[in-house]
Motif scaffolding. Structure first.
Motif, short mmCIF file in Angstrom:
data_model
loop_
_atom_site.label_atom_id
_atom_site.label_comp_id
_atom_site.label_asym_id
_atom_site.label_seq_id
_atom_site.Cartn_x
_atom_site.Cartn_y
_atom_site.Cartn_z
N PRO A 132 44.81 43.23 43.50
CA PRO A 132 45.79 42.52 43.98
C PRO A 132 45.76 40.97 44.14
N GLY A 133 46.79 40.51 43.72
CA GLY A 133 46.88 38.95 44.05
C GLY A 133 47.13 38.66 45.39
N TYR A 134 47.04 37.34 45.91
CA TYR A 134 47.14 36.86 47.19
C TYR A 134 48.16 35.63 47.16
N LYS A 135 49.01 35.65 48.57
CA LYS A 135 50.03 34.54 48.78
C LYS A 135 49.35 33.60 49.48
N ASP A 136 49.06 32.42 48.93
CA ASP A 136 48.52 31.30 49.88
C ASP A 136 47.24 31.70 50.64
N TYR A 137 46.37 32.31 49.78
CA TYR A 137 45.11 32.64 50.29
C TYR A 137 44.94 33.67 51.50
N ASN A 138 45.99 34.28 51.63
CA ASN A 138 45.96 35.38 52.88
C ASN A 138 46.10 34.64 54.16
N GLY A 178 47.81 39.06 40.18
CA GLY A 178 46.84 40.24 40.32
C GLY A 178 46.63 40.61 38.82
N TRP A 179 45.47 41.71 38.84
CA TRP A 179 45.23 42.58 37.50
C TRP A 179 45.10 43.95 37.98
N ILE A 187 35.11 38.28 41.42
CA ILE A 187 35.37 37.13 42.38
C ILE A 187 35.67 37.70 43.82
N PRO A 188 35.65 36.92 44.88
CA PRO A 188 35.79 37.21 46.25
C PRO A 188 37.24 38.08 46.50
N PHE A 189 37.08 38.82 47.19
CA PHE A 189 38.29 39.98 47.67
C PHE A 189 38.42 40.06 49.16
N LEU A 209 42.71 32.05 37.96
CA LEU A 209 42.23 32.00 39.25
C LEU A 209 42.87 31.58 40.45
N GLN A 210 43.36 30.33 40.27
CA GLN A 210 44.19 29.63 41.39
C GLN A 210 45.51 30.41 41.42
#
Length: 338
Positions: free
Chosen positions: A117-123, A112-113, A153-155, A103-104
């Motif tokens: 999609p994943g995020y870089k430094d929490y966007n 991501g899955w 999870i939050p998106f 998750l981190q």
């Protein structure tokens, strides 16, 4: 992977003309939403559930939903602390520790899955250009499985854009209308009777509703955060009155026991000179209550509709009913022998 859940405030203190928000509140069990639903108009005072019962037994408001939560910088501050605290907790290893690490990576390292999609430094580079959304539970949903079914999870959602299509439970104006319906507080239905309180066997008892009852009643729900506004107004309009005399030995007028609205009114007040007329809405008791009373039950059915953001005209919802019980004594007619 852990899920983040936002819980609506159970203490909804709002009455006619006043406002109150469903807001998240702190907990030890994960993310709680800062998004707020603001209720105004005819909504319940001191509790979240109103006094309206849907005529459709299968109808139910949303058990949970996804709503705007926090901007990128605020989300990073809160989520990174949550993750740090959880990962440092005693015994947090194995699968649980691996899930937290994953998750981190999802929020920090663009991991991501499928469809997520994943995020870089929490966007944080997009702070002010959108918000993270999180799940909210409806505290009035009794089924815990339904209440917790919004478990993603939050998106992130860009400002002015719709949530990704896989989040079917993302908040909509229709859902806000349903939540307003759930909290709607309609005026109690006190039926005017003649004779009032005490009547006679075989004497028609006239029943009617005062004209003031027929005003439309409205409840509004809205979410208003930077870059996102959504609202809906749920309207109730009286439709018909059903009367249950509280005794099997009674004749209803009309026979169905349902008095419709005619020319903007239900029934008609009794007046002198009408003693030999049959009331348009009423009851004839065929036996006395023998010193006790019969529980006359009045159910007023309201036609419910809603309008809101993105909706051109009123949309129908299941009818709603409220019910009031009134005690009525029925006496024998005293005969005089000459």
């Amino acid at each position: 992977m852990t899920s983040a859940v936002a819980h609506a405030d159970e203490d909804v203190r709002n009455g006619p003309g006043s406002g109150k928000t469903d807001a998240g509140k702190d907990s030890q069990n994960g993310i709680y939403a800062a998004a707020q639903i603001h209720y105004t108009g005819a909504v319940a005072q001191g509790k979240s559930r109103g006094n309206v019962t849907s005529s459709d037994v299968t109808w139910a408001p949303p058990p949970c939903w996804y709503a705007p939560y926090l901007g990128a910088k605020d989300f990073k501050k809160k989520m990174s602390k949550e993750l740090k605290d959880s990962m440092s907790a005693p015994g947090m290893g194995g699968h649980a520790g691996a899930a937290l690490s994953e998750l981190q990576r999802h929020y920090e390292d663009d991991y991501g899955w499928t469809d997520t999609p994943g995020y870089k430094d929490y966007n944080v580079d997009k702070d002010g250009k959108g918000m993270f959304w999180a799940a909210v539970e409806n505290p009035d949903e009794p089924d815990v499985l339904k209440r917790s079914s919004c478990n993603d999870i939050p998106f992130w959602v860009d400002k002015g854009e719709a949530p990704p299509p896989q989040y079917e439970q993302a908040i909509t104006s229709k859902m806000l209308a349903e939540l307003a319906y759930q909290r709607m507080q309609l005026p109690k239905t006190k039926v005017s009777l003649a004779p009032e309180g005490t009547t006679k066997v075989n004497l028609p008892t006239w029943a009617w509703l005062d004209k003031a009852v027929f005003d439309d009643v409205r409840a509004k729900a809205a979410i208003d955060v930077p870059g996102f506004h959504l609202e809906a107004t749920t309207t109730a309009r009286p439709k018909s009155l059903s009367i249950n005399p509280g005794s099997d030995d009674a004749t209803m007028i009309p026979a169905s026991g349902e008095c419709p609205i005619v020319d903007g009114k239900i029934g008609a007040p009794y007046a002198k000179g009408k003693s030999k007329e049959a009331p348009p809405c009423g009851i004839v008791y065929n036996r006395s209550s023998k010193g006790a009373t019969f529980p006359l039950k009045a159910s007023l059915t309201w036609e419910i509709s809603w309008t809101g953001t993105g909706q051109d005209g009123p949309v129908g919802m299941p009818d709603g009913t409220i019910e009031v019980v009134q005690d009525i004594a029925v006496e024998e007619v005293q005969s005089v022998n000459r």
